[in-house]
Design a protein around this motif. Sequence first.
Motif, PDB file in Angstrom:
ATOM      1  N   LEU A 101       0.849  -1.179   0.000  1.00 11.98           N
ATOM      2  CA  LEU A 101       0.000   0.000   0.000  1.00 11.98           C
ATOM      3  C   LEU A 101       0.886   1.230   0.000  1.00 11.98           C
ATOM      4  CD1 LEU A 101      -2.853   1.273   0.242  1.00 11.98           C
ATOM      5  CD2 LEU A 101      -2.496   1.241   2.738  1.00 11.98           C
ATOM      6  N   SER A 102       0.636   2.126  -0.929  1.00 10.60           N
ATOM      7  CA  SER A 102       1.383   3.364  -1.016  1.00 10.60           C
ATOM      8  C   SER A 102       0.414   4.516  -0.780  1.00 10.60           C
ATOM      9  CB  SER A 102       2.031   3.472  -2.401  1.00 10.60           C
ATOM     10  OG  SER A 102       3.119   4.350  -2.363  1.00 10.60           O
ATOM     11  N   PHE A 103       0.774   5.436   0.126  1.00  9.77           N
ATOM     12  CA  PHE A 103      -0.134   6.531   0.449  1.00  9.77           C
ATOM     13  C   PHE A 103       0.605   7.855   0.491  1.00  9.77           C
ATOM     14  CE2 PHE A 103       1.159   4.377   4.328  1.00  9.77           C
ATOM     15  CZ  PHE A 103       1.556   5.404   5.187  1.00  9.77           C
ATOM     16  N   ALA A 104      -0.132   8.918   0.142  1.00 12.20           N
ATOM     17  CA  ALA A 104       0.450  10.255   0.059  1.00 12.20           C
ATOM     18  C   ALA A 104      -0.417  11.257   0.821  1.00 12.20           C
ATOM     19  CB  ALA A 104       0.589  10.685  -1.393  1.00 12.20           C
ATOM     20  N   PRO A 105      -0.069  11.555   2.075  1.00  9.28           N
ATOM     21  CA  PRO A 105      -0.785  12.620   2.786  1.00  9.28           C
ATOM     22  C   PRO A 105      -0.558  13.941   2.046  1.00  9.28           C
ATOM     23  CG  PRO A 105       0.642  11.363   4.261  1.00  9.28           C
ATOM     24  CD  PRO A 105       0.991  10.964   2.875  1.00  9.28           C
ATOM     25  N   TYR A 106      -1.529  14.864   2.142  1.00  8.02           N
ATOM     26  CA  TYR A 106      -1.371  16.120   1.416  1.00  8.02           C
ATOM     27  C   TYR A 106      -2.036  17.274   2.165  1.00  8.02           C
ATOM     28  CZ  TYR A 106      -6.187  15.538  -0.175  1.00  8.02           C
ATOM     29  OH  TYR A 106      -7.559  15.389  -0.224  1.00  8.02           O
TER      30      TYR A 106
ATOM     31  N   THR B 114      -4.145   0.009  -4.347  1.00  6.37           N
ATOM     32  CA  THR B 114      -2.783   0.046  -3.816  1.00  6.37           C
ATOM     33  C   THR B 114      -2.268   1.472  -3.666  1.00  6.37           C
ATOM     34  OG1 THR B 114      -1.827  -0.143  -6.028  1.00  6.37           O
ATOM     35  CG2 THR B 114      -2.221  -2.206  -4.822  1.00  6.37           C
ATOM     36  N   CYS B 115      -3.043   2.449  -4.133  1.00  2.33           N
ATOM     37  CA  CYS B 115      -2.650   3.855  -4.081  1.00  2.33           C
ATOM     38  C   CYS B 115      -3.685   4.631  -3.282  1.00  2.33           C
ATOM     39  CB  CYS B 115      -2.547   4.425  -5.497  1.00  2.33           C
ATOM     40  SG  CYS B 115      -1.800   6.066  -5.566  1.00  2.33           S
ATOM     41  N   MET B 116      -3.280   5.139  -2.125  1.00  3.63           N
ATOM     42  CA  MET B 116      -4.194   5.886  -1.272  1.00  3.63           C
ATOM     43  C   MET B 116      -3.861   7.366  -1.358  1.00  3.63           C
ATOM     44  SD  MET B 116      -4.761   5.638   2.849  1.00  3.63           S
ATOM     45  CE  MET B 116      -5.470   3.999   2.838  1.00  3.63           C
ATOM     46  N   THR B 117      -4.767   8.130  -1.951  1.00  3.57           N
ATOM     47  CA  THR B 117      -4.586   9.574  -2.082  1.00  3.57           C
ATOM     48  C   THR B 117      -5.722  10.304  -1.372  1.00  3.57           C
ATOM     49  OG1 THR B 117      -5.704   9.548  -4.229  1.00  3.57           O
ATOM     50  CG2 THR B 117      -3.293   9.392  -4.248  1.00  3.57           C
ATOM     51  N   THR B 118      -6.227   9.675  -0.306  1.00  7.76           N
ATOM     52  CA  THR B 118      -7.374  10.199   0.440  1.00  7.76           C
ATOM     53  C   THR B 118      -6.974  10.553   1.869  1.00  7.76           C
ATOM     54  OG1 THR B 118      -7.970   7.904   0.923  1.00  7.76           O
ATOM     55  CG2 THR B 118      -9.088   8.966  -0.946  1.00  7.76           C
TER      56      THR B 118
ATOM     57  N   GLN C  12      -2.746  20.455   0.132  1.00  9.62           N
ATOM     58  CA  GLN C  12      -3.566  21.186  -0.836  1.00  9.62           C
ATOM     59  C   GLN C  12      -3.923  20.415  -2.096  1.00  9.62           C
ATOM     60  OE1 GLN C  12      -1.679  24.949  -1.593  1.00  9.62           O
ATOM     61  NE2 GLN C  12      -1.748  25.536   0.542  1.00  9.62           N
ATOM     62  N   GLN C  13      -3.072  19.498  -2.519  1.00  8.80           N
ATOM     63  CA  GLN C  13      -3.372  18.846  -3.801  1.00  8.80           C
ATOM     64  C   GLN C  13      -3.103  17.356  -3.762  1.00  8.80           C
ATOM     65  OE1 GLN C  13      -0.843  20.927  -6.549  1.00  8.80           O
ATOM     66  NE2 GLN C  13       0.903  19.637  -6.146  1.00  8.80           N
ATOM     67  N   THR C  14      -3.904  16.638  -4.537  1.00  9.93           N
ATOM     68  CA  THR C  14      -3.764  15.189  -4.672  1.00  9.93           C
ATOM     69  C   THR C  14      -4.229  14.818  -6.074  1.00  9.93           C
ATOM     70  OG1 THR C  14      -4.218  13.059  -3.603  1.00  9.93           O
ATOM     71  CG2 THR C  14      -6.069  14.603  -3.781  1.00  9.93           C
ATOM     72  N   HIS C  15      -4.304  13.546  -6.339  1.00 15.17           N
ATOM     73  CA  HIS C  15      -4.834  13.069  -7.613  1.00 15.17           C
ATOM     74  C   HIS C  15      -5.609  11.782  -7.367  1.00 15.17           C
ATOM     75  CE1 HIS C  15      -1.050  10.806  -7.171  1.00 15.17           C
ATOM     76  NE2 HIS C  15      -1.625   9.871  -7.895  1.00 15.17           N
ATOM     77  N   PRO C  16      -6.615  11.503  -8.179  1.00 14.48           N
ATOM     78  CA  PRO C  16      -7.330  10.238  -8.019  1.00 14.48           C
ATOM     79  C   PRO C  16      -6.448   9.091  -8.504  1.00 14.48           C
ATOM     80  CG  PRO C  16      -8.187  11.446  -9.903  1.00 14.48           C
ATOM     81  CD  PRO C  16      -7.166  12.329  -9.248  1.00 14.48           C
ATOM     82  N   CYS C  17      -6.483   7.982  -7.794  1.00 13.08           N
ATOM     83  CA  CYS C  17      -5.641   6.855  -8.172  1.00 13.08           C
ATOM     84  C   CYS C  17      -6.207   5.577  -7.561  1.00 13.08           C
ATOM     85  CB  CYS C  17      -4.209   7.089  -7.685  1.00 13.08           C
ATOM     86  SG  CYS C  17      -3.007   5.976  -8.422  1.00 13.08           S
ATOM     87  N   PHE C  18      -6.020   4.458  -8.239  1.00  9.89           N
ATOM     88  CA  PHE C  18      -6.430   3.158  -7.699  1.00  9.89           C
ATOM     89  C   PHE C  18      -5.203   2.253  -7.550  1.00  9.89           C
ATOM     90  CE2 PHE C  18      -8.169  -1.096  -7.594  1.00  9.89           C
ATOM     91  CZ  PHE C  18      -9.217  -0.951  -6.700  1.00  9.89           C
TER      92      PHE C  18
END
Length: 182
Positions: free
Chosen positions: A85-90, A172-176, A92-98
């Motif tokens: 699992l790969s995740f990106a806290p943010y 596998t991509c958490m951008t939430t 101001q900006q993110t992107h949708p990803c699955f």
Amino acid sequence: MNIRIMTALLTLALSGSALAVSPEANDFLAKHGLAGKTVEQMVEAIDQSPQTRPLGYSAGITSRALVLSDGQQKFSYPLGDKFYLSFAPYLQQTHPCFNHSLSGCQGELANTAFDVKITDKAGKVLLKKTLTSQQNGFIGVWLPRNTEGTVSVSYQGRSAHSAFATFNDSQTCMTTLPLQPS
């Protein structure tokens, strides 16, 4: 090739201990510094690459496999009994990803330390430590398969929480993980 040798090679490949690869795949892996690595080591090496995204080749991770491509050939390596699992806290900006693109996804907060706590549905702590996002702004973790829970992240008085699952059809991509004041 007899059935015992084929079974032994398949078992080694699925365990992540060794990879049986074609000459073309071996050339691809060698060209990108991945030859001789287990699937876990390849995933970590690509995700932790300091190179600017996108990389010169395609590398993605699904719930079941690492998929590499040079645009003409495609190579797939099963993950076995672990889930990445790969995740990106943010802020101001993110992107949708699955499915996480190890070679393309870029998060907002690169090279940043976060306090991370991952718990399963029953409340058991699977991971609790300070982790630093990679050059791509993502933090990657290996988790047990077939579980659900919550990823919690804290950073400079802000926090974010998001549910996760590690099933065969899970993302596998958490951008939430929008960081909000705690």
